[in-house]
Design a protein around this motif. Structure first.
Motif, mmCIF file in Angstrom:
data_model
loop_
_atom_site.group_PDB
_atom_site.id
_atom_site.type_symbol
_atom_site.label_atom_id
_atom_site.label_comp_id
_atom_site.label_asym_id
_atom_site.label_seq_id
_atom_site.Cartn_x
_atom_site.Cartn_y
_atom_site.Cartn_z
ATOM 1 N N LEU A 16 34.427 83.475 26.096
ATOM 2 C CA LEU A 16 34.459 82.032 26.337
ATOM 3 C C LEU A 16 35.889 81.497 26.385
ATOM 4 N N CYS A 17 36.758 82.108 25.562
ATOM 5 C CA CYS A 17 38.117 81.569 25.474
ATOM 6 C C CYS A 17 38.964 81.965 26.678
ATOM 7 N N CYS A 18 38.404 82.715 27.628
ATOM 8 C CA CYS A 18 39.165 83.116 28.815
ATOM 9 C C CYS A 18 38.676 82.380 30.065
ATOM 10 N N VAL A 19 37.693 81.511 29.882
ATOM 11 C CA VAL A 19 37.104 80.769 31.005
ATOM 12 C C VAL A 19 37.184 79.273 30.675
ATOM 13 N N PHE A 20 37.577 78.480 31.643
ATOM 14 C CA PHE A 20 37.865 77.061 31.385
ATOM 15 C C PHE A 20 37.143 76.183 32.397
ATOM 16 N N ASP A 21 36.801 74.979 31.969
ATOM 17 C CA ASP A 21 36.300 74.005 32.942
ATOM 18 C C ASP A 21 37.347 72.902 33.091
ATOM 19 N N THR A 28 44.495 76.427 28.620
ATOM 20 C CA THR A 28 44.907 77.769 29.056
ATOM 21 C C THR A 28 46.165 78.173 28.270
ATOM 22 N N PRO A 29 46.331 79.462 28.021
ATOM 23 C CA PRO A 29 47.428 79.885 27.141
ATOM 24 C C PRO A 29 48.807 79.714 27.760
ATOM 25 N N VAL A 30 49.800 79.723 26.884
ATOM 26 C CA VAL A 30 51.197 79.699 27.325
ATOM 27 C C VAL A 30 51.670 81.157 27.364
ATOM 28 N N PHE A 31 52.223 81.566 28.500
ATOM 29 C CA PHE A 31 52.660 82.949 28.699
ATOM 30 C C PHE A 31 54.179 83.061 28.603
ATOM 31 N N THR A 32 54.627 84.228 28.178
ATOM 32 C CA THR A 32 56.060 84.513 28.268
ATOM 33 C C THR A 32 56.363 84.985 29.698
ATOM 34 N N THR A 69 38.579 81.085 35.744
ATOM 35 C CA THR A 69 38.707 82.259 34.881
ATOM 36 C C THR A 69 40.159 82.703 34.848
ATOM 37 N N CYS A 70 40.672 82.951 33.649
ATOM 38 C CA CYS A 70 42.054 83.414 33.529
ATOM 39 C C CYS A 70 42.250 84.663 34.385
ATOM 40 N N PRO A 71 43.297 84.707 35.192
ATOM 41 C CA PRO A 71 43.501 85.864 36.065
ATOM 42 C C PRO A 71 43.743 87.169 35.307
ATOM 43 N N ALA A 72 44.031 87.085 34.014
ATOM 44 C CA ALA A 72 44.246 88.324 33.249
ATOM 45 C C ALA A 72 42.923 88.941 32.785
ATOM 46 N N LEU A 73 41.825 88.231 32.981
ATOM 47 C CA LEU A 73 40.541 88.777 32.522
ATOM 48 C C LEU A 73 40.004 89.772 33.548
ATOM 49 N N THR A 74 39.664 90.965 33.073
ATOM 50 C CA THR A 74 39.119 91.998 33.959
ATOM 51 C C THR A 74 37.728 92.367 33.442
ATOM 52 N N GLY A 77 37.892 93.425 29.907
ATOM 53 C CA GLY A 77 38.567 92.549 28.941
ATOM 54 C C GLY A 77 39.932 92.138 29.452
ATOM 55 N N CYS A 78 40.764 91.677 28.530
ATOM 56 C CA CYS A 78 42.076 91.159 28.934
ATOM 57 C C CYS A 78 42.996 92.308 29.335
ATOM 58 N N MET A 79 43.589 92.202 30.524
ATOM 59 C CA MET A 79 44.475 93.274 31.007
ATOM 60 C C MET A 79 45.734 93.393 30.143
ATOM 61 N N LEU A 80 46.017 92.374 29.341
ATOM 62 C CA LEU A 80 47.244 92.399 28.532
ATOM 63 C C LEU A 80 47.028 93.066 27.178
ATOM 64 N N GLY A 81 45.781 93.395 26.874
ATOM 65 C CA GLY A 81 45.478 94.108 25.628
ATOM 66 C C GLY A 81 46.063 93.413 24.413
ATOM 67 N N GLU A 83 48.995 92.804 23.774
ATOM 68 C CA GLU A 83 50.180 91.998 24.116
ATOM 69 C C GLU A 83 49.802 90.635 24.668
ATOM 70 N N LYS A 84 48.523 90.278 24.574
ATOM 71 C CA LYS A 84 48.095 89.002 25.155
ATOM 72 C C LYS A 84 48.876 87.847 24.531
ATOM 73 N N PRO A 85 48.882 86.675 25.203
ATOM 74 C CA PRO A 85 49.681 85.560 24.672
ATOM 75 C C PRO A 85 49.310 85.229 23.221
ATOM 76 N N PHE A 86 50.287 84.700 22.506
ATOM 77 C CA PHE A 86 50.071 84.347 21.105
ATOM 78 C C PHE A 86 48.882 83.398 20.971
ATOM 79 N N ASP A 87 48.778 82.426 21.879
ATOM 80 C CA ASP A 87 47.647 81.498 21.875
ATOM 81 C C ASP A 87 46.316 82.245 21.816
ATOM 82 N N CYS A 88 46.231 83.320 22.572
ATOM 83 C CA CYS A 88 44.971 84.073 22.654
ATOM 84 C C CYS A 88 44.782 84.932 21.410
ATOM 85 N N ARG A 89 45.888 85.368 20.827
ATOM 86 C CA ARG A 89 45.775 86.217 19.628
ATOM 87 C C ARG A 89 45.316 85.418 18.422
HETATM 88 S S1 SF4 Z 1 45.482 86.099 28.668
HETATM 89 FE FE1 SF4 Z 1 43.775 87.476 28.217
HETATM 90 S S2 SF4 Z 1 42.886 86.786 26.288
HETATM 91 FE FE2 SF4 Z 1 44.193 85.130 27.091
HETATM 92 S S3 SF4 Z 1 42.828 83.775 28.259
HETATM 93 FE FE3 SF4 Z 1 43.691 85.267 29.699
HETATM 94 S S4 SF4 Z 1 42.221 86.963 29.744
HETATM 95 FE FE4 SF4 Z 1 41.758 85.734 27.932
#
Ligand code: SF4
Length: 161
Positions: A16-21, A28-32, A69-74, A77-81, A83-89
């Motif tokens: 749910l936390c990887c899909v937004f309306d 959506t998370p903040v990325f480095t 859907t967050c483009p990192a979601l496969t 699961g998350c392609m960043l494993g 190392e996903k953004p701190f927000d997501c961790r």
């Molecule tokens: S970065 Fe990964 S964990 Fe974070 S919202 Fe995107 S898919 Fe989900």
């Protein structure tokens, strides 16, 4: 980061936390920069915009169900494993500015966590998680969001001085 608290199985089933309306697209998370590059290597058209030293996704298009859907979601699961953004961790914990002070709040749409007693949710924070969140935010203030109505505040940052 929450692996001790939230089982990877629960998260894998939910996502749910990887899909937004359109109402929670601001979440959506903040990325480095490095993570942006990793996503762009897999999905070159991913649009990012810079925000206070970090990068956020430009959310412009929603699917037929009104979802982004967050483009990192496969599929797996998350392609960043890890190392996903701190927000997501730390999700469903979030750090927001409430009346000029930083505070840790919780998102109510994570049923797995939101159904737990408040003492337990605060207990995880007191166990070191709050220190980790505040100290990351010291170095990356871009992750601190303005307070958004409906997020229960669990802990304010201690006043210094
Ligand atoms: S970065 Fe990964 S964990 Fe974070 S919202 Fe995107 S898919 Fe989900």
């Amino acid at each position: 980061m929450l692996k001790k608290i939230l089982s990877p199985e629960s998260c894998a089933k939910c996502r749910l936390c990887c899909v937004f309306d359109r109402y929670d697209a601001w979440e959506t998370p903040v990325f480095t920069e490095e993570l942006c590059e990793r996503i762009r290597a897999a999905k070159p058209d991913t649009p990012f915009v810079s925000k206070d030293g970090g990068f956020i996704l430009r959310v412009t298009e929603f699917d037929e169900n009104g979802l982004f859907t967050c483009p990192a979601l496969t599929e797996t699961g998350c392609m960043l494993g890890d190392e996903k953004p701190f927000d997501c961790r730390i999700w469903p914990y979030r750090i927001m500015e409430v009346g000029g002070r930083r505070a840790i709040v919780i998102a109510s749409n994570c049923e797995e966590m939101f159904s737990r007693p408040i003492a337990e949710l605060v207990g995880f924070l007191r166990d070191g998680l709050a220190d980790d969140i505040f100290s990351y935010a010291d170095k990356h203030p871009e992750i601190v969001k303005p307070y958004y109505e409906g997020f229960p505040v669990l802990m304010f940052e201690k006043k210094h001085g």
